[in-house]
Design a protein around this motif. Structure first.
Motif, PDB file in Angstrom:
ATOM      1  N   TYR A  96      -4.990   6.977  12.088  1.00  0.00           N
ATOM      2  CA  TYR A  96      -4.986   7.960  11.022  1.00  0.00           C
ATOM      3  C   TYR A  96      -4.414   7.150   9.830  1.00  0.00           C
ATOM      4  O   TYR A  96      -3.646   6.407  10.219  1.00  0.00           O
ATOM      5  CB  TYR A  96      -4.340   9.001  11.171  1.00  0.00           C
ATOM      6  N   GLU A  97      -4.696   7.792   8.645  1.00  0.00           N
ATOM      7  CA  GLU A  97      -4.036   7.279   7.420  1.00  0.00           C
ATOM      8  C   GLU A  97      -3.338   8.101   6.746  1.00  0.00           C
ATOM      9  O   GLU A  97      -3.925   9.338   6.689  1.00  0.00           O
ATOM     10  CB  GLU A  97      -5.046   6.345   6.511  1.00  0.00           C
ATOM     11  N   LEU A  98      -2.229   7.937   6.104  1.00  0.00           N
ATOM     12  CA  LEU A  98      -1.381   9.130   5.582  1.00  0.00           C
ATOM     13  C   LEU A  98      -0.553   8.518   4.758  1.00  0.00           C
ATOM     14  O   LEU A  98      -0.084   7.364   4.824  1.00  0.00           O
ATOM     15  CB  LEU A  98      -0.891  10.172   6.435  1.00  0.00           C
ATOM     16  N   PRO A  99       0.216   9.307   3.668  1.00  0.00           N
ATOM     17  CA  PRO A  99       1.160   8.640   2.576  1.00  0.00           C
ATOM     18  C   PRO A  99       2.269   8.256   3.439  1.00  0.00           C
ATOM     19  O   PRO A  99       2.932   9.021   4.123  1.00  0.00           O
ATOM     20  CB  PRO A  99       1.463  10.000   1.764  1.00  0.00           C
ATOM     21  N   LYS A 100       2.970   7.016   3.020  1.00  0.00           N
ATOM     22  CA  LYS A 100       3.949   6.579   3.765  1.00  0.00           C
ATOM     23  C   LYS A 100       5.210   7.501   3.618  1.00  0.00           C
ATOM     24  O   LYS A 100       5.999   7.545   4.387  1.00  0.00           O
ATOM     25  CB  LYS A 100       4.652   5.269   3.136  1.00  0.00           C
ATOM     26  N   LYS A 101       5.345   8.200   2.492  1.00  0.00           N
ATOM     27  CA  LYS A 101       6.305   9.051   2.222  1.00  0.00           C
ATOM     28  C   LYS A 101       6.448  10.403   3.347  1.00  0.00           C
ATOM     29  O   LYS A 101       7.515  11.128   3.584  1.00  0.00           O
ATOM     30  CB  LYS A 101       6.526   9.925   0.818  1.00  0.00           C
ATOM     31  N   TRP A 102       5.300  10.500   4.180  1.00  0.00           N
ATOM     32  CA  TRP A 102       5.413  11.630   5.299  1.00  0.00           C
ATOM     33  C   TRP A 102       6.037  10.989   6.632  1.00  0.00           C
ATOM     34  O   TRP A 102       6.045  11.613   7.389  1.00  0.00           O
ATOM     35  CB  TRP A 102       3.941  11.848   5.477  1.00  0.00           C
TER      36      TRP A 102
ATOM     37  N   GLU B  97       0.882  -1.176   0.125  1.00  0.00           N
ATOM     38  CA  GLU B  97      -0.126  -0.120   0.196  1.00  0.00           C
ATOM     39  C   GLU B  97       0.961   1.123   0.046  1.00  0.00           C
ATOM     40  O   GLU B  97       1.895   1.313   0.226  1.00  0.00           O
ATOM     41  CB  GLU B  97      -0.968  -0.030   1.128  1.00  0.00           C
ATOM     42  N   LYS B  98       0.401   2.578  -0.434  1.00  0.00           N
ATOM     43  CA  LYS B  98       0.858   3.632  -0.454  1.00  0.00           C
ATOM     44  C   LYS B  98       0.872   4.432   0.845  1.00  0.00           C
ATOM     45  O   LYS B  98       1.341   5.522   1.004  1.00  0.00           O
ATOM     46  CB  LYS B  98       0.566   4.399  -1.805  1.00  0.00           C
ATOM     47  N   THR B  99      -0.074   3.994   1.773  1.00  0.00           N
ATOM     48  CA  THR B  99      -0.245   4.739   2.658  1.00  0.00           C
ATOM     49  C   THR B  99       0.244   3.920   4.043  1.00  0.00           C
ATOM     50  O   THR B  99       0.171   2.727   4.001  1.00  0.00           O
ATOM     51  CB  THR B  99      -1.819   5.084   3.046  1.00  0.00           C
ATOM     52  N   ALA B 100       0.296   4.649   5.156  1.00  0.00           N
ATOM     53  CA  ALA B 100       0.771   3.981   6.687  1.00  0.00           C
ATOM     54  C   ALA B 100      -0.336   4.519   7.302  1.00  0.00           C
ATOM     55  O   ALA B 100      -1.055   5.237   7.151  1.00  0.00           O
ATOM     56  CB  ALA B 100       1.946   4.895   6.973  1.00  0.00           C
ATOM     57  N   SER B 101      -0.714   3.525   8.375  1.00  0.00           N
ATOM     58  CA  SER B 101      -1.620   3.443   9.392  1.00  0.00           C
ATOM     59  C   SER B 101      -1.032   3.773  10.686  1.00  0.00           C
ATOM     60  O   SER B 101      -0.072   3.054  11.136  1.00  0.00           O
ATOM     61  CB  SER B 101      -2.565   2.171   9.134  1.00  0.00           C
ATOM     62  N   ILE B 102      -1.536   4.865  11.347  1.00  0.00           N
ATOM     63  CA  ILE B 102      -0.877   5.284  12.650  1.00  0.00           C
ATOM     64  C   ILE B 102      -2.063   5.155  13.849  1.00  0.00           C
ATOM     65  O   ILE B 102      -2.913   5.918  13.506  1.00  0.00           O
ATOM     66  CB  ILE B 102      -0.129   6.675  12.755  1.00  0.00           C
ATOM     67  N   TYR B 103      -1.639   4.457  14.619  1.00  0.00           N
ATOM     68  CA  TYR B 103      -2.505   4.064  15.999  1.00  0.00           C
ATOM     69  C   TYR B 103      -1.988   4.777  16.954  1.00  0.00           C
ATOM     70  O   TYR B 103      -0.836   4.250  17.307  1.00  0.00           O
ATOM     71  CB  TYR B 103      -3.020   2.578  16.234  1.00  0.00           C
TER      72      TYR B 103
END
Length: 93
Positions: free
Chosen positions: A58-64, A18-24
């Motif tokens: 939250y979900e955001l682009p991995k490059k962030w 996936e192109k996004t990362a999930s942060i809990y």
């Protein structure tokens, strides 16, 4: 439910598909920062879930998501920084 500092964890889920990362996270400071990102970039970052116990996802682009080591200053750079700090606080050499 009040959590101890040890229990206030943050988990970053990252996979190659996936192109996004999930942060809990249960960290209030990180939740504020991520919420501000969601408000500023609603097309790229968004809140996914509230677990009802203070944890938000939250979900955001991995490059962030970055790992940044601390900057190592040379002795000359440290002296300039120290001098600037003394001058800013009104203390002269």
């Amino acid at each position: 439910m009040k959590l101890s500092n040890l229990e206030r964890e943050t988990i970053i889920l990252w996979n190659e598909a996936e192109k996004t990362a999930s942060i809990y996270t249960h960290s209030p400071a990180l939740q504020r920062q991520l919420s501000e990102l969601c408000a500023t970039y609603p097309e790229s970052a968004f809140a996914v879930e509230d677990n009802g116990y203070g944890g938000l996802t939250y979900e955001l682009p991995k490059k962030w998501v970055k790992v940044v080591p601390p900057r190592i200053l040379s002795p000359a750079q440290r002296e300039v920084l120290d001098r600037m700090n003394r001058n800013r606080h009104g203390k002269q050499d």
